[in-house]
Design a protein around this motif. Structure first.
Motif, mmCIF file in Angstrom:
data_model
loop_
_atom_site.group_PDB
_atom_site.id
_atom_site.type_symbol
_atom_site.label_atom_id
_atom_site.label_comp_id
_atom_site.label_asym_id
_atom_site.label_seq_id
_atom_site.Cartn_x
_atom_site.Cartn_y
_atom_site.Cartn_z
ATOM 1 N N ALA A 297 4.016 2.304 5.461
ATOM 2 C CA ALA A 297 4.438 1.777 4.167
ATOM 3 C C ALA A 297 3.237 1.537 3.263
ATOM 4 N N ASP A 298 2.147 1.028 3.839
ATOM 5 C CA ASP A 298 0.932 0.770 3.051
ATOM 6 C C ASP A 298 0.343 2.076 2.523
ATOM 7 N N ARG A 299 0.342 3.106 3.361
ATOM 8 C CA ARG A 299 -0.190 4.404 2.915
ATOM 9 C C ARG A 299 0.668 4.994 1.806
ATOM 10 N N LEU A 300 1.987 4.839 1.933
ATOM 11 C CA LEU A 300 2.881 5.369 0.903
ATOM 12 C C LEU A 300 2.657 4.668 -0.427
ATOM 13 N N VAL A 301 2.620 3.354 -0.411
ATOM 14 C CA VAL A 301 2.435 2.595 -1.646
ATOM 15 C C VAL A 301 1.073 2.910 -2.267
ATOM 16 N N SER A 302 0.049 3.036 -1.437
ATOM 17 C CA SER A 302 -1.289 3.365 -1.946
ATOM 18 C C SER A 302 -1.295 4.738 -2.604
ATOM 19 N N ALA A 303 -0.584 5.697 -1.983
ATOM 20 C CA ALA A 303 -0.518 7.048 -2.552
ATOM 21 C C ALA A 303 0.214 7.045 -3.888
ATOM 22 N N LEU A 304 1.270 6.257 -3.997
ATOM 23 C CA LEU A 304 2.012 6.176 -5.256
ATOM 24 C C LEU A 304 1.171 5.480 -6.330
ATOM 25 N N ALA A 305 0.483 4.416 -5.944
ATOM 26 C CA ALA A 305 -0.303 3.641 -6.907
ATOM 27 C C ALA A 305 -1.516 4.414 -7.410
ATOM 28 N N ALA A 306 -1.938 5.430 -6.668
ATOM 29 C CA ALA A 306 -3.127 6.198 -7.057
ATOM 30 C C ALA A 306 -2.855 7.134 -8.221
ATOM 31 N N HIS A 307 -1.580 7.267 -8.601
ATOM 32 C CA HIS A 307 -1.218 8.192 -9.673
ATOM 33 C C HIS A 307 -0.333 7.478 -10.699
ATOM 34 N N SER A 308 -0.629 7.702 -11.960
ATOM 35 C CA SER A 308 0.147 7.061 -13.028
ATOM 36 C C SER A 308 1.313 7.923 -13.501
ATOM 37 N N ASP A 309 1.306 9.186 -13.121
ATOM 38 C CA ASP A 309 2.353 10.112 -13.556
ATOM 39 C C ASP A 309 3.599 9.921 -12.698
#
Length: 226
Positions: A15-27
């Protein structure tokens, strides 16, 4: 079916990896791509694992992560491109209609082998899993209620998801899609949509689905938790 049950630590890490991956992109479109890529990498038989990862975020105290994930589902709903899982549509196939003797050549491979499947979003997946005979053991009533309430609470973090998802469910409930939903499933989807649109709490929405009336599962069904 043998499934490896992930540890709580592994689920939290995922879950942490998923949220981090989503947060790394603004698009928002790219975030949706990230979410769909995760589903593809897990494979269609592991969609319940994807739901568990979502559940970890839903149960956390991280409202930012919840909004980020819910907004990504809002983007998926606007695009009608939901990261979905597949469940076999038991009873979807039927004998070809014919006025005369049945020709063996009319029996397609789908009739004897590959049962039709349709990609389902999280709410639809949980409902079909609970009510219909599929390639998975049926989801128990308590697990269905808990998982559905948790999912709706997460999706409510997004205005788009909170508005568009019940609209989609209401439309699905009116559409007798070939082999996708039974009458009992459509009734549950309609109840979820109505309660959700009315602004009821996630727990009340989940209870509304249960209150439609328990469909009796055949005695040989294997009941399981999420």
């Amino acid at each position: 079916m043998n499934e490896t049950v992930p540890t709580p630590q592994a689920l939290r890490a995922a879950a942490d990896r998923l949220v981090s991956a989503l947060a790394a992109h603004s698009d928002p479109e790219y975030r949706l791509t990230v979410l769909k890529r995760l589903v593809r990498r897990l494979g269609e038989e592991q969609y319940p694992l994807f739901l568990r990862v979502l559940g970890v975020v839903a149960e956390s105290d991280d409202e930012r992560a919840q909004r980020l994930l819910a907004d990504t589902f809002g983007t998926a709903l606007r695009r009608m491109d939901m990261p979905g899982g597949a469940l076999s549509s038991w009873g979807a196939t039927r004998l070809p209609e014919s006025a005369g003797p049945l020709d063996a050549s009319a029996l397609s491979g789908q009739f004897f082998g590959a049962t039709p499947r349709r990609l389902l979003g999280p709410v639809e997946y949980l409902t079909v899993w609970h009510l219909q005979r599929t390639q998975r053991g049926a989801l128990g009533a308590a697990a269905f209620r808990t998982s559905l309430a948790r999912m709706i609470a997460l999706l409510n973090r997004s205005d788009d998801a909170r508005t568009l998802y019940p609209q989609k469910l209401a439309a699905d409930a009116q559409n007798e899609l070939e082999g996708a939903y039974t009458r009992a499933t459509r009734d549950r989807l309609a109840a979820i949509a109505a309660a959700w649109k009315a602004g009821r709490s996630p727990e009340e929405v989940a209870q509304a689905a249960v209150d439609v009336g328990d469909a009796e599962h055949p005695r040989d069904w294997v009941m399981r938790d999420l």
